[in-house]
Design a protein around this motif. Structure first.
Motif, PDB file in Angstrom:
ATOM      1  N   HIS A   1       0.975  -1.143   0.175  1.00  0.00           N
ATOM      2  CA  HIS A   1       0.164  -0.047  -0.075  1.00  0.00           C
ATOM      3  C   HIS A   1       0.978   1.179   0.099  1.00  0.00           C
ATOM      4  O   HIS A   1       0.697   2.185  -0.865  1.00  0.00           O
ATOM      5  N   SER A   2       2.071   1.198   0.746  1.00  0.00           N
ATOM      6  CA  SER A   2       2.757   2.303   0.719  1.00  0.00           C
ATOM      7  C   SER A   2       3.308   2.715  -0.604  1.00  0.00           C
ATOM      8  O   SER A   2       3.470   3.919  -0.879  1.00  0.00           O
ATOM      9  N   LEU A   3       3.714   1.651  -1.520  1.00  0.00           N
ATOM     10  CA  LEU A   3       3.928   1.866  -3.064  1.00  0.00           C
ATOM     11  C   LEU A   3       2.904   2.444  -3.668  1.00  0.00           C
ATOM     12  O   LEU A   3       3.267   3.587  -4.570  1.00  0.00           O
ATOM     13  N   LEU A   4       1.803   2.063  -3.726  1.00  0.00           N
ATOM     14  CA  LEU A   4       0.712   2.464  -4.242  1.00  0.00           C
ATOM     15  C   LEU A   4       0.376   4.228  -3.941  1.00  0.00           C
ATOM     16  O   LEU A   4      -0.079   5.008  -4.921  1.00  0.00           O
ATOM     17  N   ALA A   5       0.489   4.156  -2.472  1.00  0.00           N
ATOM     18  CA  ALA A   5       0.353   5.727  -1.987  1.00  0.00           C
ATOM     19  C   ALA A   5       1.311   6.613  -2.373  1.00  0.00           C
ATOM     20  O   ALA A   5       1.377   8.051  -2.063  1.00  0.00           O
ATOM     21  N   ALA A   6       2.547   6.193  -2.823  1.00  0.00           N
ATOM     22  CA  ALA A   6       3.710   7.330  -3.174  1.00  0.00           C
ATOM     23  C   ALA A   6       3.370   8.373  -4.068  1.00  0.00           C
ATOM     24  O   ALA A   6       2.528   8.168  -4.752  1.00  0.00           O
ATOM     25  N   ALA A   7       3.677   9.688  -3.547  1.00  0.00           N
ATOM     26  CA  ALA A   7       3.298  10.896  -4.233  1.00  0.00           C
ATOM     27  C   ALA A   7       3.692  10.707  -5.760  1.00  0.00           C
ATOM     28  O   ALA A   7       2.797  11.676  -6.593  1.00  0.00           O
ATOM     29  N   ASP A   8       4.724  10.186  -6.126  1.00  0.00           N
ATOM     30  CA  ASP A   8       5.283  10.261  -7.526  1.00  0.00           C
ATOM     31  C   ASP A   8       5.921   9.151  -7.872  1.00  0.00           C
ATOM     32  O   ASP A   8       6.319   8.151  -7.059  1.00  0.00           O
ATOM     33  N   THR A   9       6.187   8.846  -9.179  1.00  0.00           N
ATOM     34  CA  THR A   9       7.025   7.803  -9.608  1.00  0.00           C
ATOM     35  C   THR A   9       8.366   7.705  -9.047  1.00  0.00           C
ATOM     36  O   THR A   9       8.843   6.397  -8.674  1.00  0.00           O
ATOM     37  N   ALA A  10       9.290   8.893  -8.977  1.00  0.00           N
ATOM     38  CA  ALA A  10      10.570   8.919  -8.171  1.00  0.00           C
ATOM     39  C   ALA A  10      10.397   8.270  -6.967  1.00  0.00           C
ATOM     40  O   ALA A  10      11.277   7.678  -6.568  1.00  0.00           O
ATOM     41  N   THR A  11       9.486   8.788  -6.135  1.00  0.00           N
ATOM     42  CA  THR A  11       9.400   8.370  -4.610  1.00  0.00           C
ATOM     43  C   THR A  11       9.189   6.975  -4.745  1.00  0.00           C
ATOM     44  O   THR A  11       9.967   6.353  -3.912  1.00  0.00           O
ATOM     45  N   ARG A  12       8.322   6.435  -5.492  1.00  0.00           N
ATOM     46  CA  ARG A  12       8.124   4.816  -5.505  1.00  0.00           C
ATOM     47  C   ARG A  12       9.225   4.139  -6.027  1.00  0.00           C
ATOM     48  O   ARG A  12       9.579   3.197  -5.501  1.00  0.00           O
ATOM     49  N   LEU A  13      10.040   4.574  -7.050  1.00  0.00           N
ATOM     50  CA  LEU A  13      11.199   3.804  -7.264  1.00  0.00           C
ATOM     51  C   LEU A  13      12.314   3.773  -6.228  1.00  0.00           C
ATOM     52  O   LEU A  13      12.963   2.800  -6.050  1.00  0.00           O
TER      53      LEU A  13
END
Length: 219
Positions: free
Chosen positions: A178-190
């Motif tokens: 869920h934290s990955l889905l909730a990431a504010a943007d792609t860079a944050t998720r990566l």
């Protein structure tokens, strides 16, 4: 602008672009499918959210859900003689739950805010190291399972698509998914994914065992 979606709480996280088959047998969700089938094909969407407190099966058993979810587009429906449905769905857009009516009739609904994917600073530069970490993680899993390492598939060039593929494929717990889905943007998720991939690869190499969530799925 907020919109209202039929809601399908599950014990898993759906990501945009990921195919999710579903078997629908409870009366309330059978009604959801029937209502959606009465609409135009492009409108046959509902919201998938992960269950935070409760269980998938049984009316009233879902007490709370996570804040972020993903819309699911129905691409195929197969009706069984017992009244259940087998669906093929694909994740489309992320959303944030503003208010959920989990006990609503005839099925749960939520007021949601549809979210736009934002690359974020450095997303393109993060694609190459994220890909390398992910391939290393997949090789470690394959070796541990005693399988022959073959040619791995070509991974997406688009950083956002890559980030969702990694998120959907990693063997991590629901809260981290869920934290990955909730990431504010792609860079944050990566960036989060690289840290998780390093951690999981190290654990596999040191402990020589499958991640606990994977073991539970296989029992």
């Amino acid at each position: 602008m907020p919109t209202t979606l039929p809601l399908f709480p599950l014990g898993s996280v759906l990501f945009p672009g990921v195919v999710m088959p579903l078997r629908v047998f409870e009366p309330r969700y059978r009604q959801l499918v029937e209502d959606l089938q009465a609409l135009e094909t492009a409108e046959q969407r509902f919201g998938v959210v992960a269950i935070k407190d409760g269980r998938e099966v049984g009316e009233g058993n879902v007490r709370s859900v996570y804040e972020y979810g993903c819309t699911a587009q129905i691409s195929a429906v197969d009706a069984a003689d017992d009244g259940s449905y087998s669906l093929v769905t694909t994740g489309v857009e992320r959303f944030r739950v503003l208010a959920a009516d989990l006990a609503g009739a005839p099925y749960p609904t939520a007021e949601v805010e549809i979210l736009t994917d934002v690359p974020g600073e450095g997303a393109d530069a993060l694609r190459t190291p994220a890909t390398a970490h992910f391939l290393g993680y997949q090789r470690a899993l394959t070796t541990l399972r005693g399988l022959r390492i073959g040619a791995l598939p070509q991974l997406p060039d688009d950083p956002t698509v890559l980030s969702y593929l990694i998120a959907a494929t990693m063997i991590i717990d629901l809260r981290e998914k869920h934290s990955l889905l909730a990431a504010a943007d792609t860079a944050t998720r990566l960036r989060r994914e690289q840290a998780l991939l390093r951690r999981e690869s190290l654990l596999i190499q040191e402990l020589r065992s499958l991640p606990a969530v994977d073991i539970l799925k296989r029992d």
